[in-house]
Write an enzyme that holds these catalytic residues in place. Structure first.
Site, PDB file in Angstrom:
ATOM      1  N   HIS A 171      -0.691  -0.464  -6.352  1.00 12.15           N
ATOM      2  CA  HIS A 171      -1.991   0.013  -5.884  1.00 12.15           C
ATOM      3  C   HIS A 171      -2.135   1.517  -6.019  1.00 12.15           C
ATOM      4  O   HIS A 171      -3.028   2.108  -5.418  1.00 12.15           O
ATOM      5  CB  HIS A 171      -2.224  -0.410  -4.436  1.00 12.15           C
ATOM      6  CG  HIS A 171      -2.327  -1.891  -4.254  1.00 12.15           C
ATOM      7  ND1 HIS A 171      -2.561  -2.483  -3.031  1.00 12.15           N
ATOM      8  CD2 HIS A 171      -2.232  -2.923  -5.139  1.00 12.15           C
ATOM      9  CE1 HIS A 171      -2.590  -3.804  -3.167  1.00 12.15           C
ATOM     10  NE2 HIS A 171      -2.396  -4.090  -4.430  1.00 12.15           N
ATOM     11  N   ASP A 202       2.071  -3.293  -3.925  1.00 18.34           N
ATOM     12  CA  ASP A 202       1.206  -2.469  -3.080  1.00 18.34           C
ATOM     13  C   ASP A 202       1.328  -1.021  -3.549  1.00 18.34           C
ATOM     14  O   ASP A 202       1.645  -0.777  -4.703  1.00 18.34           O
ATOM     15  CB  ASP A 202       1.588  -2.631  -1.599  1.00 18.34           C
ATOM     16  CG  ASP A 202       0.387  -2.490  -0.670  1.00 18.34           C
ATOM     17  OD1 ASP A 202      -0.274  -1.427  -0.714  1.00 18.34           O
ATOM     18  OD2 ASP A 202       0.093  -3.414   0.114  1.00 18.34           O
TER      19      ASP A 202
END
Length: 436
Positions: free
Chosen positions: A289, A266
Site C-alpha cells: 500500500h 499493506d
C-alpha cells in the site's frame, strides 16, 4: 629523553591492546558465528558516530569497547535447531547474555530452524548486547500459544545498546492467521493477530541484514524507541495478506531506515503518532500500500508526526504511492514532511493526502489533524489511476504549505489528472499533472 622513555612503552602497550577489540575472543564459526557476515558492537561506534544520539554512546561506551566479548550460543542452552520448540532455551540464553557485565553476543547458528512461541527478551541488560541471527526463527502455528497476548510474537523490551542482525530469517508463519482474518472472510469476527518482531522502549538500536517474512500481522514495529538504525532488511508477504505492514513506526524519534526491500499486503512503511525525525532512504516497495504517514487521529484522538523525510524510493504496483491519511474528528498535526526522488511504476494514487478519512455513517468535520509544510520533489513515473495526484483537505482546516516541485506522472504515456481541494499549494518548475 625522559619523554621518549615514558611515551614509547605506553604506545606499545596501547597498540598491543587494540587487537582485543577486533579479534573478539570467544567467537568462532564453531559457535555459529560467521566473522565475514557480521560484526559485534560493544557499542557500534562506526554506525552511530556523528548522529545526535551517537555522541553520548561514544563517550560512555568507548572505554568498554576494548573489553573481551562473551558469546552465548542458544544450542548450549538446549536448543536443537531441528524445528522443535526452542522457546525455553532462547529465554535462558537471553537471560544469561543480558546479565553479563561485559559486552555479549547471543548467537543463533546458521542452517538451523528454531520454533518459537511468544517470547519477550527483556532488559535492561548490564552491558551492550548483539543478537546474531544466522539460522531461521519460525513462529508456532498453534494459535492457542498466543492466548496471553494476541498482539506479540518476538519482543525486545527495555533494552539499550542493542544490535540484531546476521542475515538469518524470521518467519511469522502467518497463513493460519490470514485465513482466520475478518478481512479475508466476512463471516468471521475481527480479532487481533501478533506483530512478528517488536522493539519496545529501546534506545541506541541497530537492526540490519535480516529477512522477515509472512508475519501474522505487521512484520516489524518500533514503539517508543530512540536512536534507531535500520538497514538491509528484506520483508516479504503475499499481496493479499491482511494488515501485514512491513515497517511500522510509532512514538519513535531519530530513526533511519535504509537500503531495504519491502513487499507485503499493506503499507511498506507506516509512520504514526508520536514519531519525529524519521528518515527513509533507498527503499524498494511493492507489492503493498505504499509509504504512509497515518492514519492519524482515529477515534477523535490527538496525533502528531513531524520531520519525516523519504529520500530515494522505488514503488512498483502499489495501491498508493506516498500517502498522508488523517481521520475526521481528530486533532494535532502532520508537519515538516519531505518526499524526494521517488520513482513510481504503475502505482495507483502516486501522491495522496486524505485529510477527511472516515468509515462511519456520520462523518465529523468539526476538527482535523492539521497537515502543513509538505514537499513533493522529483517524483516521476507512471500511475495506474487517471488521477495521479489527490489532495483532499478539510474546509475548516485546509492543508498549508504544500509544495510540488519537479513532478512528472503519466498514465499509459498520456498526461494524468490532479484533484486538489482545500489546500494552499505552491508549484515550482515543471509539475505534471498540475493542481492549478
Amino acid at each position: 629523553m625522559s619523554l621518549q622513555t615514558h611515551f614509547i612503552p605506553s604506545l606499545i602497550v596501547f597498540l598491543l591492546s587494540f587487537p582485543s577489540y577486533y579479534s573478539l575472543p570467544g567467537i568462532s564459526e564453531a559457535s555459529g558465528y560467521d566473522a565475514s557476515a557480521g560484526r559485534v558492537y560493544p557499542w557500534y561506534p562506526s554506525t552511530i558516530q556523528g548522529r545526535n544520539f551517537g555522541s553520548k554512546i561514544m563517550s560512555s561506551k568507548m572505554g568498554r569497547s576494548l573489553a573481551a566479548v562473551k558469546t552465548f550460543n542458544v544450542n548450549d542452552y538446549g536448543a536443537k535447531g531441528d524445528g522443535s520448540d526452542a522457546t525455553e532455551a532462547f529465554d535462558n540464553a537471553w537471560k544469561a547474555a543480558c546479565s553479563s557485565s561485559q559486552g555479549s553476543v547471543l548467537v543463533v547458528p546458521k542452517n538451523k530452524n528454531y520454533l518459537l512461541k511468544p517470547i519477550t527478551f527483556e532488559g535492561p541488560c548490564k552491558s551492550s548486547i548483539t543478537v546474531q541471527i544466522y539460522g531461521t526463527l519460525q513462529a508456532s502455528a498453534d494459535r492457542s500459544a498466543y492466548s496471553k497476548d494476541l498482539t506479540r510474537w518476538l519482543v525486545f523490551e527495555n533494552v539499550q545498546n542493542l544490535a540484531v542482525e546476521g542475515g538469518g530469517t524470521i518467519n511469522g508463519n502467518g497463513r493460519i492467521w490470514w485465513e482466520n482474518s475478518c478481512k479475508v472472510n466476512d463471516d468471521l469476527s475481527c480479532k487481533d493477530a501478533p506483530t512478528a518482531l517488536i522493539f519496545y522502549n529501546c534506545k541506541n538500536l541497530v537492526v540490519k541484514n535480516l529477512k522477515i517474512q509472512n508475519a501474522q500481522k505487521m512484520h516489524v514495529s518500533f514503539e517508543i524507541c530512540v536512536g534507531v538504525e535500520v538497514s538491509g532488511l528484506t520483508i516479504t508477504a503475499p499481496a493479499d495478506s491482511p494488515n501485514t505492514d512491513g515497517i511500522h513506526v510509532t512514538r519513535t524519534q531519530n530513526i533511519q531506515i535504509s537500503s531495504s526491500v519491502i513487499g507485503t499486503g499493506d503499507d511498506c512503511i507506516s509512520i504514526v503518532s508520536g514519531s519525529q525525525k524519521v528518515k527513509a532512504t533507498g527503499i524498494t516497495c511493492g507489492p503493498g500500500h505504499g509509504i504512509s504517514i497515518g492514519s492519524l487521529g482515529d477515534g477523535n484522538s490527538e496525533a502528531h508526526v513531524s520531520d519525516v523525510t523519504v529520500n530515494g524510493a522505488t514503488l512498483t504496483g502499489t495501491t498508493n504511492g506516498v500517502r498522508i491519511k488523517t481521520w475526521q474528528g481528530g486533532s494535532g498535526s502532520a508537519s515538516n514532511i519531505k518526499f524526494l526522488n521517488i520513482e513510481m511504476h504503475n502505482v495507483k494514487n502516486p501522491i495522496i493526502i486524505d485529510q477527511k478519512y472516515c468509515d462511519q455513517d456520520k462523518p465529523s468535520q468539526s476538527r482535523a489533524v492539521q497537515v502543513q509544510n509538505v514537499l513533493y520533489q522529483n517524483i516521476r513515473g507512471t500511475s495506474s489511476s487517471s488521477e495521479a495526484i489527490q489532495i483532499d483537505c478539510s474546509e475548516k482546516f485546509p492543508c498549508k504549505g504544500i509544495v510540488l516541485q519537479g513532478i512528472d506522472l503519466r498514465v499509459g504515456g498520456k498526461a494524468a489528472k490532479a484533484e486538489c481541494n482545500n489546500a494552499k499549494i505552491i508549484e515550482k518548475g515543471n509539475v505534471s499533472p498540475s493542481c492549478t
